[in-house]
Design a protein around this motif. Structure first.
Motif, mmCIF file in Angstrom:
data_model
loop_
_atom_site.group_PDB
_atom_site.id
_atom_site.type_symbol
_atom_site.label_atom_id
_atom_site.label_comp_id
_atom_site.label_asym_id
_atom_site.label_seq_id
_atom_site.Cartn_x
_atom_site.Cartn_y
_atom_site.Cartn_z
ATOM 1 N N LYS A 20 0.848 -1.268 -0.267
ATOM 2 C CA LYS A 20 0.057 -0.133 0.139
ATOM 3 C C LYS A 20 0.963 1.109 -0.023
ATOM 4 C CE LYS A 20 -3.872 2.193 2.049
ATOM 5 N NZ LYS A 20 -5.226 1.897 2.164
ATOM 6 N N VAL A 21 0.525 2.247 -0.935
ATOM 7 C CA VAL A 21 1.314 3.667 -0.824
ATOM 8 C C VAL A 21 0.434 4.526 -0.278
ATOM 9 C CG1 VAL A 21 2.390 5.060 -2.479
ATOM 10 C CG2 VAL A 21 2.424 3.044 -3.080
ATOM 11 N N TRP A 22 1.207 5.152 0.734
ATOM 12 C CA TRP A 22 0.532 6.150 1.563
ATOM 13 C C TRP A 22 0.862 7.720 0.815
ATOM 14 C CZ3 TRP A 22 1.463 4.071 6.493
ATOM 15 C CH2 TRP A 22 0.592 3.010 6.929
ATOM 16 N N GLY A 23 -0.161 8.314 -0.004
ATOM 17 C CA GLY A 23 0.530 9.733 -0.419
ATOM 18 C C GLY A 23 0.219 10.688 0.601
ATOM 19 N N THR A 24 1.289 11.056 1.329
ATOM 20 C CA THR A 24 1.190 12.037 2.387
ATOM 21 C C THR A 24 2.313 13.148 2.287
ATOM 22 O OG1 THR A 24 0.724 12.142 4.751
ATOM 23 C CG2 THR A 24 2.518 10.526 4.022
ATOM 24 N N SER A 25 2.198 14.273 2.873
ATOM 25 C CA SER A 25 3.206 14.982 3.058
ATOM 26 C C SER A 25 3.431 15.634 4.530
ATOM 27 C CB SER A 25 2.727 16.429 2.426
ATOM 28 O OG SER A 25 2.606 16.147 1.107
ATOM 29 N N ILE A 26 4.791 15.752 4.895
ATOM 30 C CA ILE A 26 5.048 16.568 6.202
ATOM 31 C C ILE A 26 5.724 17.700 5.705
ATOM 32 C CG2 ILE A 26 4.822 14.266 7.449
ATOM 33 C CD1 ILE A 26 7.818 14.309 7.203
ATOM 34 N N ASP A 27 6.070 18.416 7.012
ATOM 35 C CA ASP A 27 6.859 19.716 6.969
ATOM 36 C C ASP A 27 8.269 19.421 6.294
ATOM 37 O OD1 ASP A 27 7.377 22.572 7.534
ATOM 38 O OD2 ASP A 27 8.805 21.610 8.904
ATOM 39 N N ARG A 28 8.873 20.353 5.212
ATOM 40 C CA ARG A 28 10.272 19.932 4.773
ATOM 41 C C ARG A 28 11.278 19.858 5.988
ATOM 42 N NH1 ARG A 28 12.258 17.979 0.471
ATOM 43 N NH2 ARG A 28 10.789 18.799 -0.725
ATOM 44 N N LYS A 29 11.172 20.885 6.928
ATOM 45 C CA LYS A 29 12.313 20.853 8.082
ATOM 46 C C LYS A 29 12.330 19.719 8.699
ATOM 47 C CE LYS A 29 14.041 23.620 11.506
ATOM 48 N NZ LYS A 29 13.784 24.608 12.594
ATOM 49 N N LEU A 30 11.307 18.971 8.892
ATOM 50 C CA LEU A 30 10.891 17.948 9.683
ATOM 51 C C LEU A 30 11.569 16.379 8.824
ATOM 52 C CD1 LEU A 30 10.185 16.096 12.206
ATOM 53 C CD2 LEU A 30 7.721 16.271 11.401
ATOM 54 N N ALA A 31 11.151 16.548 7.557
ATOM 55 C CA ALA A 31 11.409 15.675 6.702
ATOM 56 C C ALA A 31 12.901 15.282 6.413
ATOM 57 C CB ALA A 31 10.755 15.652 5.497
ATOM 58 N N ASP A 32 13.592 16.620 6.212
ATOM 59 C CA ASP A 32 14.977 16.463 6.118
ATOM 60 C C ASP A 32 15.579 16.176 7.407
ATOM 61 O OD1 ASP A 32 14.642 17.803 3.629
ATOM 62 O OD2 ASP A 32 15.164 19.854 4.327
ATOM 63 N N GLU A 33 15.118 16.604 8.679
ATOM 64 C CA GLU A 33 15.702 16.081 9.728
ATOM 65 C C GLU A 33 15.542 14.479 9.879
ATOM 66 O OE1 GLU A 33 15.070 16.597 14.739
ATOM 67 O OE2 GLU A 33 14.321 17.950 13.229
ATOM 68 N N ILE A 34 14.343 14.055 9.595
ATOM 69 C CA ILE A 34 14.399 12.593 9.517
ATOM 70 C C ILE A 34 15.097 11.945 8.390
ATOM 71 C CG2 ILE A 34 12.590 10.591 8.961
ATOM 72 C CD1 ILE A 34 10.537 12.629 10.118
ATOM 73 N N ASP A 35 15.260 12.434 7.288
ATOM 74 C CA ASP A 35 16.238 11.868 6.410
ATOM 75 C C ASP A 35 17.846 11.631 6.794
ATOM 76 O OD1 ASP A 35 14.369 11.356 4.614
ATOM 77 O OD2 ASP A 35 14.626 13.050 3.255
ATOM 78 N N VAL A 36 18.158 12.784 7.442
ATOM 79 C CA VAL A 36 19.636 12.816 8.178
ATOM 80 C C VAL A 36 19.688 11.722 9.034
ATOM 81 C CG1 VAL A 36 21.275 13.884 9.288
ATOM 82 C CG2 VAL A 36 20.049 15.277 7.521
ATOM 83 N N PHE A 37 18.729 11.549 9.879
ATOM 84 C CA PHE A 37 18.795 10.567 10.985
ATOM 85 C C PHE A 37 18.806 9.284 10.340
ATOM 86 C CE2 PHE A 37 16.585 7.572 13.851
ATOM 87 C CZ PHE A 37 17.270 7.814 15.131
ATOM 88 N N LEU A 38 17.941 8.802 9.546
ATOM 89 C CA LEU A 38 17.715 7.738 8.676
ATOM 90 C C LEU A 38 19.099 7.317 8.089
ATOM 91 C CD1 LEU A 38 14.194 7.689 7.225
ATOM 92 C CD2 LEU A 38 14.978 6.545 9.261
ATOM 93 N N ILE A 39 19.698 8.125 7.349
ATOM 94 C CA ILE A 39 20.962 7.932 6.613
ATOM 95 C C ILE A 39 22.170 7.613 7.644
ATOM 96 C CG2 ILE A 39 22.813 9.017 5.411
ATOM 97 C CD1 ILE A 39 20.456 10.459 3.794
ATOM 98 N N LYS A 40 22.009 8.451 8.728
ATOM 99 C CA LYS A 40 23.061 8.158 9.923
ATOM 100 C C LYS A 40 23.089 7.044 10.540
ATOM 101 C CE LYS A 40 24.502 9.946 14.212
ATOM 102 N NZ LYS A 40 24.255 11.015 15.193
ATOM 103 N N HIS A 41 21.663 6.144 10.728
ATOM 104 C CA HIS A 41 21.551 5.045 11.157
ATOM 105 C C HIS A 41 21.221 4.126 10.306
ATOM 106 C CE1 HIS A 41 22.033 6.670 15.192
ATOM 107 N NE2 HIS A 41 21.060 7.849 14.843
ATOM 108 N N LYS A 42 21.416 4.121 9.140
ATOM 109 C CA LYS A 42 21.096 3.112 7.944
ATOM 110 C C LYS A 42 19.886 2.617 8.137
ATOM 111 C CE LYS A 42 25.997 2.418 7.172
ATOM 112 N NZ LYS A 42 26.957 1.738 7.426
ATOM 113 N N LEU A 43 18.816 3.335 8.214
ATOM 114 C CA LEU A 43 17.389 2.692 8.433
ATOM 115 C C LEU A 43 16.482 3.241 7.305
ATOM 116 C CD1 LEU A 43 16.993 3.979 12.073
ATOM 117 C CD2 LEU A 43 17.138 1.413 11.347
ATOM 118 N N THR A 44 15.311 2.708 7.142
ATOM 119 C CA THR A 44 14.354 3.022 6.034
ATOM 120 C C THR A 44 13.293 3.759 6.563
ATOM 121 O OG1 THR A 44 13.208 0.801 6.087
ATOM 122 C CG2 THR A 44 15.108 0.758 4.837
#
Length: 74
Positions: A29-53
């Motif tokens: 299932k694909v959820w088409g949703t949006s979140i604030d860009r600043k929060l999304a960028d923060e999450i992306d940095v965390f995910l990359i740092k910890h090698k998570l999806t």
């Protein structure tokens, strides 16, 4: 949106995609949703740092909510 010019490879992929469309829908299932860009960028940095999806974030968040709303032993 216009389709690109047909080639044998593109036709093959289109046929495959059409043939397996229901199978894919039943599996994922694909959820088409949006979140604030600043929060999304923060999450992306965390995910990359910890090698998570992102799927790991959803699963962990869901598990935390289950524990919060349906504590064990109740």
């Amino acid at each position: 949106m216009e389709r690109k010019e047909s080639t044998p490879e593109r036709e093959r992929k289109r046929t495959y995609e059409e043939k397996h469309k229901d199978e894919r829908k039943a599996k994922c299932k694909v959820w088409g949703t949006s979140i604030d860009r600043k929060l999304a960028d923060e999450i992306d940095v965390f995910l990359i740092k910890h090698k998570l999806t992102k799927v790991a974030v959803i699963a962990a968040g869901f598990q935390a909510l289950l524990e919060q709303y349906e504590p064990k032993g109740d």
